[in-house]
Design an enzyme around this catalytic site. Structure first.
Site, PDB file in Angstrom:
ATOM      1  N   ASN A  35      -9.901  -1.886   4.382  1.00 57.61           N
ATOM      2  CA  ASN A  35      -9.502  -3.206   3.873  1.00 57.61           C
ATOM      3  C   ASN A  35      -8.124  -3.630   4.400  1.00 57.61           C
ATOM      4  O   ASN A  35      -7.584  -4.644   3.974  1.00 57.61           O
ATOM      5  CB  ASN A  35      -9.507  -3.228   2.333  1.00 57.61           C
ATOM      6  N   LYS A  94      -7.602   3.181  -8.058  1.00 59.74           N
ATOM      7  CA  LYS A  94      -8.968   2.637  -7.895  1.00 59.74           C
ATOM      8  C   LYS A  94      -9.671   3.256  -6.688  1.00 59.74           C
ATOM      9  O   LYS A  94     -10.853   3.595  -6.751  1.00 59.74           O
ATOM     10  CB  LYS A  94      -8.916   1.105  -7.742  1.00 59.74           C
ATOM     11  N   TYR A 148      -1.063   8.976  -7.542  1.00 64.17           N
ATOM     12  CA  TYR A 148      -1.673   9.516  -6.321  1.00 64.17           C
ATOM     13  C   TYR A 148      -2.262  10.902  -6.593  1.00 64.17           C
ATOM     14  O   TYR A 148      -3.437  11.163  -6.308  1.00 64.17           O
ATOM     15  CB  TYR A 148      -0.607   9.595  -5.229  1.00 64.17           C
ATOM     16  N   THR A 178       1.208  15.670   7.518  1.00 62.79           N
ATOM     17  CA  THR A 178       0.771  15.544   8.903  1.00 62.79           C
ATOM     18  C   THR A 178       1.519  14.384   9.549  1.00 62.79           C
ATOM     19  O   THR A 178       1.806  13.389   8.886  1.00 62.79           O
ATOM     20  CB  THR A 178      -0.746  15.309   8.941  1.00 62.79           C
TER      21      THR A 178
END
Ligand code: NAD
Length: 330
Positions: A35, A94, A148, A178
């Site tokens: 998105n 979400k 998170y 990373t």
């Protein structure tokens, strides 16, 4: 002859774009769903003309329908840098919950292998060091980072529920820090921040006294580990990361030196619940997947700095006006 068809959610993000590239190279057809919340078409622009690659603007928290067969669903959609998820707390929860439900539903419908991009943040501020997969973690659910960490912990639990209740072929990878090309210079993570500051001759902002440690993995190594897990039939969770541990202060100095910069170093307050130490125990990945990181960190930092030097115009990708003509519609 295609190896199979993979759907990558978050395919226009930092990791997602590298993953799409590597999957295509290995003969997969790839449908990237994104998105463009914290990534953008620019990350996969070089793949758009390539056979077998499609990018579709879609929010995985909405109902997602994919026509035709799908052999693998790799669920990478989620804000991932602390700046992003602190600014987008509800979108983060979400996509970790409803988004994971939809991605698992797609895998179930198509009989595809499902791979969840989880995180070392599920270990929170760890009291066990290095962290093996058997450690359950030390997460503050009501702190700002809880949005998170808990979204990912929920996503792991949901993945296991689909495996147990619906027999979906699932895998969970716990990704440790990373880095590499295509990170956003302003995403607030330590490496792109230090590189941006060093290249602009600005002071490098080290949190706290910089003694907290991180273990950093080059993106090419990470993607190899993910592909090895995808090819296996292991459920995980499997840690993928580089055990090379370094203090944040030493990392700042290293990046400054490799950039040839004369920037000073300044100290800024530590964010709340910032982990003190972080290092993957990768025994499982080594033993069961035959994987271990190959790229020396100095080489990886040099490549990352070179990429940032060559892309001075990339300031922010997220929120950029949507280049609809870049998107291949179905
Ligand atoms: P990123 O922000 O560059 O990529 C995430 C992508 O997901 C973006 O392109 C974003 O637009 C997309 N996205 C967000 N919400 C979406 C939604 N509702 N629907 C569709 N797309 C959506 O971050 P990244 O560093 O590439 O991280 C990718 C994944 O790997 C994330 O799930 C993250 O939690 C995980 N991870 C990354 C690291 C790391 O060091 N980079 C470490 C641990 C875990």
């Amino acid at each position: 002859m295609s190896v199979g068809r993979a759907v990558v959610t978050g395919g226009a993000g930092f990791l997602g774009s590298h993953l799409c590239e590597r999957l295509l190279d290995s003969g997969w057809e790839v449908l990237a769903l994104d998105n463009f919340l914290t990534g953008g078409p620019v990350n996969v622009q070089h793949l758009l003309g390539q056979d077998g690659f499609r990018l579709l603007r879609a929010d995985i928290t909405d109902y997602v329908h994919v026509a035709g067969p799908v052999d693998a669903v790799l669920h990478f959609a989620s804000p991932a840098s602390p700046i992003d998820y602190l600014q987008l707390p509800i979108a983060t929860m979400k996509v970790g919950s409803i988004g994971t439900l939809h991605a698992l539903g797609l895998a179930k419908e198509k009989g595809a292998r499902f791979l969840l991009a989880s995180t070392s943040e599920t270990y929170g501020d760890p009291q066990v060091h290095p962290q093996p997969e058997t450690y359950w973690g030390n997460v503050n659910p009501v702190g700002p980072r809880g949005v998170y960490d808990e979204a990912k912990r929920f996503a792991e639990a949901l993945t296991m529920a689909y495996r147990r209740a619906h027999g979906v072929d699932t895998a969970i990878v716990r990704i440790f820090n990373t880095f590499g090309p295509r990170m956003r210079p302003n995403d607030g993570r330590a490496i792109p921040t230090f590189v941006r500051q060093a290249l602009h001759g600005e002071p490098l902002t080290v949190a706290g006294d910089g003694s907290q440690t991180r273990s950093i993995c080059y993106v090419d190594d990470l993607v190899e580990g993910i592909l090895a897990l995808l090819r296996s039939d292991l459920p995980g969770p499997v840690n993928i990361g580089n055990p090379h541990e370094i203090s944040v202060l030493d990392l700042a100095k290293w990046i400054r030196d490799l950039s040839g910069s004369k920037s000073s170093i300044t100290f800024v307050p530590r964010p709340q619940d910032d982990p003190e130490i972080r290092q993957p125990d990768i025994t499982q990945a080594q033993r069961l997947l035959g994987w271990s990181p190959q790229v020396p960190i100095e080489e990886a930092l040099k490549q990352t700095i070179a990429w940032f030097r060559e892309h001075p115009d990339i300031t922010e990708i997220a929120g950029e006006p949507l280049a609809e003509d870049l998107v291949n519609h179905p």
